[in-house]
Design an enzyme around this catalytic site. Structure first.
Site, PDB file in Angstrom:
ATOM      1  CD  GLU A 297     -31.084 -35.640 -12.973  1.00 53.89           C
ATOM      2  OE1 GLU A 297     -32.296 -35.701 -13.565  1.00 53.89           O
ATOM      3  OE2 GLU A 297     -30.320 -34.957 -13.527  1.00 53.89           O
ATOM      4  CB  ALA A 298     -35.418 -38.335  -7.185  1.00 56.56           C
TER       5      ALA A 298
ATOM      6  CB  ALA B 131     -20.018 -41.319  -4.304  1.00 56.42           C
TER       7      ALA B 131
ATOM      8  CE  LYS C  87     -38.939 -38.149  -4.468  1.00 48.65           C
ATOM      9  NZ  LYS C  87     -37.826 -39.096  -4.297  1.00 48.65           N
TER      10      LYS C  87
ATOM     11  CB  THR D 256     -32.368 -45.260  -1.188  1.00 47.78           C
ATOM     12  OG1 THR D 256     -32.504 -46.217  -2.055  1.00 47.78           O
ATOM     13  CG2 THR D 256     -33.725 -45.516  -0.300  1.00 47.78           C
TER      14      THR D 256
HETATM   15  C1  LIG Z   1     -30.204 -45.377 -13.669  1.00 46.81           C
HETATM   16  C2  LIG Z   1     -29.954 -44.904 -12.422  1.00 46.81           C
HETATM   17  C3  LIG Z   1     -30.731 -43.990 -11.723  1.00 46.81           C
HETATM   18  C4  LIG Z   1     -30.430 -43.264 -10.314  1.00 46.81           C
HETATM   19  N1  LIG Z   1     -31.427 -42.409  -9.762  1.00 46.81           N
HETATM   20  C5  LIG Z   1     -31.022 -42.163  -8.566  1.00 46.81           C
HETATM   21  C6  LIG Z   1     -32.074 -41.292  -7.964  1.00 46.81           C
HETATM   22  O1  LIG Z   1     -32.791 -40.520  -8.241  1.00 46.81           O
HETATM   23  N2  LIG Z   1     -31.606 -40.789  -6.655  1.00 46.81           N
HETATM   24  C7  LIG Z   1     -30.357 -41.261  -5.986  1.00 46.81           C
HETATM   25  O2  LIG Z   1     -30.309 -40.849  -4.865  1.00 46.81           O
HETATM   26  N3  LIG Z   1     -29.644 -42.069  -6.746  1.00 46.81           N
HETATM   27  C8  LIG Z   1     -29.843 -42.283  -8.031  1.00 46.81           C
HETATM   28  N4  LIG Z   1     -28.875 -42.941  -8.816  1.00 46.81           N
HETATM   29  C9  LIG Z   1     -27.562 -43.619  -8.086  1.00 46.81           C
HETATM   30  C10 LIG Z   1     -26.688 -42.362  -8.048  1.00 46.81           C
HETATM   31  O3  LIG Z   1     -26.660 -41.784  -9.402  1.00 46.81           O
HETATM   32  C11 LIG Z   1     -25.422 -42.730  -7.491  1.00 46.81           C
HETATM   33  O4  LIG Z   1     -25.288 -43.089  -6.288  1.00 46.81           O
HETATM   34  C12 LIG Z   1     -24.508 -41.462  -7.483  1.00 46.81           C
HETATM   35  O5  LIG Z   1     -24.546 -40.682  -8.626  1.00 46.81           O
HETATM   36  C13 LIG Z   1     -23.148 -41.699  -7.017  1.00 46.81           C
HETATM   37  O6  LIG Z   1     -22.477 -42.096  -8.001  1.00 46.81           O
HETATM   38  P1  LIG Z   1     -20.901 -42.624  -7.704  1.00 46.81           P
HETATM   39  O7  LIG Z   1     -20.262 -41.087  -7.311  1.00 46.81           O
HETATM   40  O8  LIG Z   1     -20.631 -43.753  -6.744  1.00 46.81           O
HETATM   41  O9  LIG Z   1     -20.316 -42.978  -9.163  1.00 46.81           O
HETATM   42  P2  LIG Z   1     -19.946 -42.266 -10.616  1.00 46.81           P
HETATM   43  O10 LIG Z   1     -20.977 -41.088 -10.826  1.00 46.81           O
HETATM   44  O11 LIG Z   1     -19.794 -43.252 -11.352  1.00 46.81           O
HETATM   45  O12 LIG Z   1     -18.373 -41.574 -10.153  1.00 46.81           O
HETATM   46  C14 LIG Z   1     -17.342 -42.534 -10.326  1.00 46.81           C
HETATM   47  C15 LIG Z   1     -16.146 -41.478 -10.388  1.00 46.81           C
HETATM   48  O13 LIG Z   1     -15.142 -42.448 -10.309  1.00 46.81           O
HETATM   49  C16 LIG Z   1     -14.116 -41.993 -11.413  1.00 46.81           C
HETATM   50  N5  LIG Z   1     -13.272 -43.210 -11.690  1.00 46.81           N
HETATM   51  C17 LIG Z   1     -13.725 -44.316 -11.981  1.00 46.81           C
HETATM   52  N6  LIG Z   1     -12.558 -45.134 -12.350  1.00 46.81           N
HETATM   53  C18 LIG Z   1     -11.590 -44.231 -12.316  1.00 46.81           C
HETATM   54  C19 LIG Z   1     -10.085 -44.558 -12.501  1.00 46.81           C
HETATM   55  N7  LIG Z   1      -9.742 -45.530 -13.136  1.00 46.81           N
HETATM   56  N8  LIG Z   1      -9.467 -43.651 -12.642  1.00 46.81           N
HETATM   57  C20 LIG Z   1      -9.857 -42.354 -12.152  1.00 46.81           C
HETATM   58  N9  LIG Z   1     -10.978 -42.043 -11.627  1.00 46.81           N
HETATM   59  C21 LIG Z   1     -11.919 -42.961 -11.794  1.00 46.81           C
HETATM   60  C22 LIG Z   1     -14.988 -41.671 -12.520  1.00 46.81           C
HETATM   61  O14 LIG Z   1     -14.416 -40.636 -13.210  1.00 46.81           O
HETATM   62  C23 LIG Z   1     -16.076 -40.839 -11.595  1.00 46.81           C
HETATM   63  O15 LIG Z   1     -15.630 -39.479 -11.279  1.00 46.81           O
HETATM   64  C24 LIG Z   1     -29.111 -43.724  -9.649  1.00 46.81           C
HETATM   65  C25 LIG Z   1     -28.463 -44.819 -10.367  1.00 46.81           C
HETATM   66  C26 LIG Z   1     -28.753 -45.074 -11.753  1.00 46.81           C
HETATM   67  C27 LIG Z   1     -27.751 -46.167 -12.438  1.00 46.81           C
END
Ligand SMILES: Cc1cc2nc3c(=O)[nH]c(=O)nc-3n(C[C@H](O)[C@H](O)[C@H](O)COP(=O)(O)OP(=O)(O)OC[C@H]3O[C@@H](n4cnc5c(N)ncnc54)[C@H](O)[C@@H]3O)c2cc1C
Length: 504
Positions: free
Chosen positions: A52-53, A19, A81, A347
């Site tokens: 990853e998808a 994200a 895919k 999604t």
């Molecule tokens: C089991 C599972 C399977 C998934 N499979 C898919 C899929 O196939 N396709 C798909 O589209 N989506 C999938 N997703 C969702 C996808 O993984 C996430 O939407 C995507 O990775 C975005 O994550 P994020 O960046 O929001 O959070 P994260 O990857 O958790 O990143 C959070 C960031 O915030 C930082 N952070 C947090 N707290 C602090 C702090 N206090 N100080 C500084 N930095 C901080 C962390 O270091 C990290 O850099 C899946 C999710 C799960 C749980």
């Protein structure tokens, strides 16, 4: 791009998962260096590391950034895919494909599926998958982009990608840093707000360093550090509709050809994903902790791995739902910080993409007109609810015997979904009261694949005796098989266009 009399001067992005880096790349591309963009991430905390998808609109995200498909595929060790194969959903024996793209081509004004149902009622057992170009390719492990005119069946499939989530974030980080985004590493320990407005003024790192900004993106993952920790935006819990609340993920070695589709296999209290990449297979078991223990869930996953496990299992906990206000004050949450629905239809990355597109349309100035947040939150809530209902259908429409699945089949569902199912069951009518991500072919795939067979078809079909539907259907199947044979094997396509360098 900075607009209004009082334009934003700075944006801080908290979090460097998919994200955070998708946000950094999209903002850097859109606003250039006119707004200073800083991203803070913590190596200690790390990222969720899955995701990853994808689904086809990701191609427009990459295209808007000017990213070449082959470069991106090489960098992320990706594969193509064509859709998702669902195994054991509906009944334990069912198998169907949710394709990207269309069924058909249609040969009449009455849609193909109505003629298919009429033939079925006469005794034809051909599955509906047989009329889908994406499946014609997928079942043969072939791939190529859609080609030809819209009348050619070879133009009727869509596609998306599988890729390594860590490499994707890395790729976007390079892109964003080249365009002026500043990256800071460190753990944020405090979020400060202005007394009167309640807006966030700055975040403080463990080192004492402060990052001030006019506008904040909370991309901190499930933690929701700003949107919930500081702004208390609230969370709407949807576990009663989507009861899986945990996942265990474990990659394994590739064993055969790299399949151009995701596979989702239902188990006793959840389901398992299988995502093929160039260098490994991503696997995970999403499950309901009220029905299966962590140890048993891991055992199920291990028992169904196709290749040697790579690394240790990784457990994740989540609560399905969404942030009540995705945008509050001068902060918008993107990614897991804004909500989570299980990855059944891939999604989440898409919701990051549309969240960013919406943000760019509604980018505020420093007056922070609440109308921007109001519209963002309205549209986000609607988008989440439409996807949620499509996911619920997968659980509701099952006749499996296990207690978990029986509870899902018996659960009350949202009114709008109940309305849709009622129409489909009666006459195969696909009603869609609102604009939504998943269109008719997707709904058809899941309904028919999971055994929701309508009682009747479109009456117009019987009023058109001049249409020899049986012959058309037979010709279409043959045409698709022949068309599929003109595409190369997926492995060969990857080798020719997108082969990643050998692993170090
Ligand atoms: C089991 C599972 C399977 C998934 N499979 C898919 C899929 O196939 N396709 C798909 O589209 N989506 C999938 N997703 C969702 C996808 O993984 C996430 O939407 C995507 O990775 C975005 O994550 P994020 O960046 O929001 O959070 P994260 O990857 O958790 O990143 C959070 C960031 O915030 C930082 N952070 C947090 N707290 C602090 C702090 N206090 N100080 C500084 N930095 C901080 C962390 O270091 C990290 O850099 C899946 C999710 C799960 C749980």
């Amino acid at each position: 791009m900075p607009h209004g009399p009082n334009p934003l001067r700075s944006i801080a992005i908290v979090g460097g998962g998919s994200a955070g880096w998708m946000a950094a790349a999209a903002l850097a591309n859109a606003v250039g260096r006119h707004i200073a963009i800083t991203l803070v991430e913590s190596d200690d905390i790390g990222t969720v590391g899955v995701g990853e998808a994808t689904i086809p609109p990701i191609k427009s995200f990459n295209a808007a950034l000017g990213i070449r498909e082959a470069d991106f595929m090489k960098a992320t060790r990706g594969s193509f895919k064509l859709g998702i194969e669902f195994v054991g959903w509906g009944t334990a024996a069912s198998r169907y494909f949710h394709p990207f793209g269309e069924y058909g081509a249609n040969f009449d004004r009455v849609s193909l599926e109505h003629y298919w149902l009429r033939e079925r009622q006469k005794g034809d057992t051909t599955p509906f998958d047989a009329y889908c170009m994406a499946w014609a390719l997928a079942r043969e492990n072939r791939f190529g982009p859609p080609a030809g005119s819209s009348r050619d069946v070879r133009s009727t499939h869509g596609y998306a990608y599988h890729f390594d989530a860590g490499l994707y974030a890395r790729f976007l980080r390079d892109y964003a840093e080249k365009r002026g985004v500043t990256r800071l590493e460190g753990r944020i320990t405090d979020v400060a707000r202005a007394g009167q407005s309640g807006n966030i003024t700055h975040v403080t790192l463990a080192s004492g360093h402060r990052v001030a900004a006019d506008f904040f993106l909370d991309c901190s993952g499930f933690a929701g550090l700003l949107i919930e920790g500081a702004l208390k935006a609230g969370y709407e819990d949807w576990s009663h509709w989507l009861p899986c609340d945990r996942a265990v993920a474990m990659p394994c070695a590739n064993t055969g050809p790299i399949t151009p589709y995701t596979r989702s296999t239902a188990h006793q209290a959840g389901w398992q994903w299988r995502i093929p990449l160039q260098h490994r297979q991503g696997n995970g078991h999403v499950y309901c902790s009220a029905h299966i223990s962590d140890d048993a869930a891991e055992a199920v996953l291990r028992a169904h791995l196709e290749g040697a496990p790579l690394g240790s299992p990784r457990f994740l906990k989540f609560t399905t739902g969404r942030r009540k206000r995705a945008w509050s004050h001068n902060c918008v949450s993107i990614g897991l910080a804004s909500g989570f629905m299980e990855p059944l239809e891939s999604t989440s990355l898409h919701l990051i993409q549309t969240g960013l597109e919406r943000l760019l349309l509604l980018l505020p100035d420093r007056n922070h007109d609440p109308l921007n947040a109001e519209e963002y939150n309205r549209a986000t809530a609607n988008e989440y609810a439409r996807i949620r209902d499509f996911l619920i259908l997968h659980y509701k429409a099952n006749t499996r015997p296990e207690p978990f699945w029986q509870a899902c089949a018996a659960m009350p569902i949202p009114d709008e979904l109940a309305y849709k199912i009622k129409h489909f069951r009666a006459s195969m009518r696909l009603v869609s009261p609102q604009d939504e991500l998943f269109r008719n072919p997707s709904w058809l795939a899941v309904y028919l694949g999971q055994g929701v067979i309508p009682q009747g078809y479109d009456h117009l079909a019987d009023a058109r005796p001049q249409v020899d539907a049986a012959s058309h259907l037979q010709a279409l199947r043959a045409m698709m098989r022949a068309a599929a044979a003109t595409f190369p094997p997926h492995d060969a396509f990857l080798a020719q266009h997108c082969r990643a360098p050998a692993m170090a």
